[in-house]
Design a protein around this motif. Structure first.
Motif, mmCIF file in Angstrom:
data_model
loop_
_atom_site.group_PDB
_atom_site.id
_atom_site.type_symbol
_atom_site.label_atom_id
_atom_site.label_comp_id
_atom_site.label_asym_id
_atom_site.label_seq_id
_atom_site.Cartn_x
_atom_site.Cartn_y
_atom_site.Cartn_z
ATOM 1 N N LEU A 127 -9.594 17.699 -1.370
ATOM 2 C CA LEU A 127 -9.027 16.256 -0.813
ATOM 3 C C LEU A 127 -8.670 15.361 -1.873
ATOM 4 C CD1 LEU A 127 -10.900 14.802 2.211
ATOM 5 C CD2 LEU A 127 -8.619 15.254 2.137
ATOM 6 N N ASP A 128 -9.168 15.551 -3.110
ATOM 7 C CA ASP A 128 -8.673 14.694 -4.152
ATOM 8 C C ASP A 128 -7.950 15.402 -5.367
ATOM 9 O OD1 ASP A 128 -10.538 16.713 -5.285
ATOM 10 O OD2 ASP A 128 -11.812 15.198 -6.278
ATOM 11 N N GLN A 129 -7.428 16.385 -4.793
ATOM 12 C CA GLN A 129 -6.521 17.274 -5.783
ATOM 13 C C GLN A 129 -5.166 16.668 -5.572
ATOM 14 O OE1 GLN A 129 -7.112 21.506 -4.942
ATOM 15 N NE2 GLN A 129 -4.987 21.993 -5.710
ATOM 16 N N THR A 130 -4.487 16.669 -6.967
ATOM 17 C CA THR A 130 -3.285 15.983 -7.144
ATOM 18 C C THR A 130 -2.265 17.122 -7.732
ATOM 19 O OG1 THR A 130 -4.114 15.243 -9.381
ATOM 20 C CG2 THR A 130 -4.019 13.658 -7.529
ATOM 21 N N GLY A 170 -7.604 2.819 -1.021
ATOM 22 C CA GLY A 170 -7.851 4.199 -1.482
ATOM 23 C C GLY A 170 -6.329 4.998 -1.256
ATOM 24 N N PRO A 171 -6.016 5.888 -1.802
ATOM 25 C CA PRO A 171 -4.963 6.854 -1.395
ATOM 26 C C PRO A 171 -4.708 6.961 -0.009
ATOM 27 C CG PRO A 171 -6.142 8.093 -3.000
ATOM 28 C CD PRO A 171 -7.054 6.751 -2.491
ATOM 29 N N GLY A 172 -3.644 6.778 0.524
ATOM 30 C CA GLY A 172 -3.414 6.971 2.149
ATOM 31 C C GLY A 172 -3.969 5.611 2.703
ATOM 32 N N GLN A 231 -2.667 0.860 7.257
ATOM 33 C CA GLN A 231 -2.024 -0.454 7.352
ATOM 34 C C GLN A 231 -1.126 -0.482 8.517
ATOM 35 O OE1 GLN A 231 0.597 -0.947 4.178
ATOM 36 N NE2 GLN A 231 0.278 -3.256 4.225
ATOM 37 N N ILE A 286 2.769 13.974 -0.631
ATOM 38 C CA ILE A 286 4.175 13.421 -1.627
ATOM 39 C C ILE A 286 4.001 14.352 -2.743
ATOM 40 C CG2 ILE A 286 4.826 11.478 -3.086
ATOM 41 C CD1 ILE A 286 3.754 9.449 -0.949
ATOM 42 N N ALA A 287 2.866 14.310 -3.442
ATOM 43 C CA ALA A 287 2.435 15.298 -4.669
ATOM 44 C C ALA A 287 3.007 16.625 -4.350
ATOM 45 C CB ALA A 287 1.018 15.215 -5.090
ATOM 46 N N GLY A 335 -0.777 10.651 0.490
ATOM 47 C CA GLY A 335 -0.332 10.875 -0.891
ATOM 48 C C GLY A 335 -0.357 12.376 -1.401
ATOM 49 N N LEU A 336 -1.383 12.953 -0.780
ATOM 50 C CA LEU A 336 -1.191 14.617 -1.002
ATOM 51 C C LEU A 336 0.036 15.144 -1.026
ATOM 52 C CD1 LEU A 336 -4.712 15.382 0.447
ATOM 53 C CD2 LEU A 336 -4.219 15.000 -2.095
ATOM 54 N N TYR A 391 -1.911 3.224 3.440
ATOM 55 C CA TYR A 391 -0.532 2.752 4.068
ATOM 56 C C TYR A 391 -0.714 3.642 5.455
ATOM 57 C CZ TYR A 391 1.882 7.292 3.802
ATOM 58 O OH TYR A 391 2.207 8.621 3.782
ATOM 59 N N GLN A 450 0.211 5.250 -6.325
ATOM 60 C CA GLN A 450 -0.450 4.495 -5.284
ATOM 61 C C GLN A 450 -1.836 3.968 -5.713
ATOM 62 O OE1 GLN A 450 -1.092 6.926 -1.678
ATOM 63 N NE2 GLN A 450 -1.849 8.594 -3.093
ATOM 64 N N VAL A 451 -2.140 2.890 -4.897
ATOM 65 C CA VAL A 451 -3.385 2.631 -4.960
ATOM 66 C C VAL A 451 -4.682 3.445 -4.825
ATOM 67 C CG1 VAL A 451 -4.841 0.436 -4.365
ATOM 68 C CG2 VAL A 451 -2.365 0.061 -4.191
ATOM 69 N N GLY A 452 -5.354 3.489 -5.904
ATOM 70 C CA GLY A 452 -6.684 4.192 -5.723
ATOM 71 C C GLY A 452 -6.360 5.576 -6.396
ATOM 72 N N LEU A 502 -7.920 1.094 4.782
ATOM 73 C CA LEU A 502 -6.707 0.232 4.028
ATOM 74 C C LEU A 502 -6.783 0.445 2.640
ATOM 75 C CD1 LEU A 502 -7.510 -2.832 6.249
ATOM 76 C CD2 LEU A 502 -5.720 -1.336 6.387
ATOM 77 N N VAL A 559 7.153 7.148 5.163
ATOM 78 C CA VAL A 559 7.006 6.725 3.957
ATOM 79 C C VAL A 559 7.089 8.128 2.959
ATOM 80 C CG1 VAL A 559 5.233 5.765 2.670
ATOM 81 C CG2 VAL A 559 5.634 4.763 4.785
ATOM 82 N N ILE A 564 4.885 13.512 -11.052
ATOM 83 C CA ILE A 564 4.334 14.596 -10.444
ATOM 84 C C ILE A 564 3.354 14.258 -9.273
ATOM 85 C CG2 ILE A 564 2.919 16.687 -10.893
ATOM 86 C CD1 ILE A 564 3.264 16.486 -13.704
ATOM 87 N N THR A 565 2.728 13.149 -9.374
ATOM 88 C CA THR A 565 2.067 12.783 -7.989
ATOM 89 C C THR A 565 2.409 11.633 -7.437
ATOM 90 O OG1 THR A 565 0.442 11.737 -9.437
ATOM 91 C CG2 THR A 565 -0.077 13.995 -9.141
ATOM 92 N N ALA A 566 1.722 10.991 -6.497
ATOM 93 C CA ALA A 566 2.088 9.690 -5.900
ATOM 94 C C ALA A 566 1.547 8.781 -6.566
ATOM 95 C CB ALA A 566 1.657 9.961 -4.553
ATOM 96 N N ARG A 624 0.836 -1.181 -0.054
ATOM 97 C CA ARG A 624 0.097 0.134 -0.182
ATOM 98 C C ARG A 624 0.777 1.112 0.090
ATOM 99 N NH1 ARG A 624 -3.121 -3.366 3.109
ATOM 100 N NH2 ARG A 624 -5.131 -3.774 2.136
#
Lengths: 303, 391
Positions: free
Chosen positions: B198-201, B38-40, B45, B228-229, B225-226, B42, A214-216, B36, B255, A210-212, A114
């Motif tokens: 929240l879904d912005q990349t 979707g983004p995030g 987990q 990271i981007a 994940g946000l 981990y 990852q799953v999803g 567990l 991570v 550019i982005t991560a 993940r």
């Protein structure tokens, strides 16, 4: 200067959206299938490119690997699942392709974990160039714009000036007639689905650095891609292009300038709250507005 | 037919009747609702793995009481969290819940747990809505109150001497708490602020705003994940070397650091935990984690682990009996366990009172990236809402 920079940002975001929505609209317009798993193909492209880049280290091979993996997965998905859905109603399609999302996401987290994957930026494309005095812009984003525009041009040529394109156009509007003329519609659909998957994979490969990864990650952009398809008109690739650019520009511009605008009109914290609210729904407002003026979207297919 | 049915019913009733006296030996069920997928994914987990690690290290028990963990995935969706709680409460008779990662899921889910008279112990989300007037005797937080994460970042920005800061946060409860918390402690000028979806990349628009505002530093709250981007694009936009960044732990964990790589170098972080903390509890935890999972331990993992220990201490205090919630509560409030972060106790609103530290993303001698502990920022720090909490 900041306006110009934001315009470029908007175009770049729009181009990424276009790569996603072109495939969606092709698949919907020609085959009549609502494919929720389109975002998973985006993710497959990103993962494949990340893995190739990590193990082989070649940027070109990573690009090829990413789009090839997405296209092959698309063809496999078409062969195993989507083929059975052409004659069923949209609810069945939504259900089946939603199941695909869950399966592919679970598969990816079992295979790769993940934790997000690392994709490094190709050395030649990192850094920024000075376009105008005072306007330094990341090379990578410029490359994305150029690549996206050439893909759009390529698609235009493919659809309007080749035999496959002719069949695609005819298949969208007169499916029975195309079949009656002896064309193998099943194979045509497989090609179209594979092409759509390839475009989604390409968008995923581009997004990697550019982005991560990852799953999803695919679901985040999928909703926006659907909005673009609706704005552009179902089944119209040209509509998807203009719709994506419009959505990208509106989203970026409202995020960038609404706050300043509202600050001139009212107090600081109110302005910030309202601006952030308005800019998060700006794409949906655009969609509502387009549907109000043109209920079938900007450039609806003739279905 | 009817006779058969009645006979079957009688057998069933007899079985249930028989099962009651045996209940004391059956393991205590703990519902772990976490994100567990979707983004995030981990984050959830790591919380789950930290929680289970503590149980494994104690031979399947917590505080000497056998426990059974039921892990469910809320996919970071509030609605899904609600459904899971409903099912676990009704079908499984679960009385202790934990695990939720995101504040918006907690906001929808926790009230259902509390209304049913069950106990919730948070290993992560600590939204302001449950910390002050909305506090509840059955609600405990082991991680932190959302604001206090960012209060420490505000304090660090003061100590680093930044005169003006631009603020960026994801647009949800925790993002709002983040900016509130930062502003509560930061004494300089706010150069501007932006909320992101929240879904912005893609953060290019925000970066242009930052450049135009020209602050001395940037504070951002973009978890998982946000983040990271955000960090990668920040470097790509050429801002990293011009405008330094101060963040709290959620925007840069172990991570994120391993995925972002060099783009994170030099970022100032505040946290309540770091893998290098020098106390016996943390050493035991980090060693066991490395041996079991072969990946860097995050502060999420440490919180999952601490939460399990906290629940274990309470279970020990009541000898595994959950019928008397008040007794369980009192046992829990003693916080009679060794936290991986060192000093730890519960404040009057049952949220943590703990120390906060400054960390920095740096290169170690062998060229790897690491978060190094620099200095203590706040000692025995609770949160701003505790005074409003009346039971």
């Amino acid at each position: 200067m900041i306006v110009l920079e934001q315009l470029l940002n908007g175009v770049q975001f729009g181009i990424t959206l276009f790569l996603m929505s072109a495939g969606l609209t092709l698949i919907f317009g020609i085959m009549g299938v609502i494919n929720l798993a389109h975002g998973s193909l985006y993710m497959i492209g990103a993962y494949a490119a990340a893995l190739v880049a990590a193990h082989i280290g070649s940027v070109g091979l990573a690009l090829l690997g990413g789009i090839a993996a997405a296209a092959v997965s698309g063809i496999v998905i078409e062969f195993i699942v989507v083929r059975r859905l052409y004659e069923r109603d949209h609810l069945d399609q939504v259900l089946a392709t939603f199941a695909l999302i869950l399966i592919i996401n679970q598969g990816a987290s079992m295979l790769f974990g993940r934790q997000p994957l690392f994709v490094s930026m190709p050395a030649a494309l990192s850094g920024s160039v000075t376009l105008l005095p005072g306007l330094a812009y990341p090379v990578y984003r410029l490359a994305v714009i150029v690549l996206g525009l050439s893909v759009a041009a390529g698609l235009f040529l493919l659809i309007h000036y080749t035999r496959v394109g002719m069949l695609v156009r005819a298949g969208a509007t007169h499916r029975q007639m195309v079949r009656a003329l002896g064309v193998n519609v099943g194979r045509l659909y497989t090609v179209v689905f594979g092409l759509g998957a390839l475009l989604a994979g390409l968008a995923g490969v581009i997004a990697g650095p550019i982005t991560a990864v990852q799953v999803g990650m695919g679901e985040q952009i999928l909703i926006l891609a659907f909005v673009v398809v609706v704005i552009g008109g179902l089944g119209s690739v040209r509509g998807a292009f203009f719709g994506a650019l419009a959505a990208g520009l509106v989203d970026t511009m409202s995020r960038a300038f609404l706050q300043m605008l509202f600050r001139h009109l009212m107090g600081g914290s109110n302005a910030d709250a309202l601006a952030s609210g308005m800019s998060s729904i700006s794409i949906y407002l655009l969609m509502a507005f387009v549907l109000l003026v043109r209920p079938h979207g900007l450039l609806a297919g003739k279905t | 037919m009817n006779v058969l049915k009645i006979a079957a019913g009688a057998c069933l009733a007899a079985q249930i009747g028989l099962a009651v006296p045996a209940l004391a030996q059956t393991p205590v069920k703990i519902g772990v609702i976490t994100s567990l997928s979707g983004p995030g994914g981990y984050l959830g987990q790591d919380i789950r793995d930290g929680f289970e690690l503590a149980i494994d290290m104690n031979g399947g028990k917590l505080g000497g009481v056998p426990v059974q963990v039921m892990v469910e995935d809320d996919a970071a969706k509030p609605g899904q969290g609600k459904q899971i709680v409903d099912r676990l409460l009704k079908n499984e008779k679960v009385r202790i819940f934990t695990g939720i990662v995101f504040s918006n899921v907690a906001g929808a889910t926790v009230p259902d747990v509390l209304d049913a008279g069950a106990i919730y112990v948070s290993p992560n989300a600590g939204p302001s809505t449950f910390a002050g007037k909305g506090c509840h005797p059955n609600y405990f937080v082991v991680s932190w109150q959302n604001d206090s994460l960012h209060e420490s970042a505000g304090q660090l920005a003061n100590e680093l001497g930044y005169k003006s800061v631009y603020l960026v946060a994801a647009n949800y409860q925790a993002g709002k708490d983040a900016l509130e918390g930062f502003k509560r402690f930061y004494k300089g000028k706010i150069a501007g602020e932006s909320f992101t979806r929240l879904d912005q990349t893609d953060f290019a628009a925000e970066f242009a705003q930052i450049r135009a505002a020209g602050p001395e530093a940037v504070f951002q709250f973009e978890p998982g994940g946000l983040g990271i981007a955000f960090l990668r694009q920040y470097e790509q936009a050429g801002l990293k070397d011009k405008i330094p960044m101060v963040v709290a732990a959620p925007s840069l964990d172990a991570v994120t650091l391993s995925v972002v790589g060099e783009a994170a170098l030099g970022v100032n972080v505040t946290s309540h935990w770091n893998s290098g903390f020098d106390n016996p509890a943390n050493k035991a935890f980090v060693a066991a984690w490395d041996k079991t999972y072969h990946r860097p331990a995050t502060y999420y993992a440490s919180q999952g682990y601490d939460t399990a220990l906290a629940i274990g201490a309470a279970l020990k205090g009541v000898a595994g009996k959950l019928d008397d919630v008040e007794a369980f509560r009192q046992a829990m409030l003693k916080a009679d366990f060794q936290s991986t972060r060192g000093a730890f106790k519960f404040g009057p609103n049952q949220h943590p009172v703990q120390d906060w530290w400054a960390l920095k993303a740096e290169k170690t001698a062998d060229g790897k990236l690491a978060l190094n502990t620099k200095a203590k920022i706040l000692s025995g720090h609770g949160d701003a809402y505790a005074k409003d909490c009346k039971f």
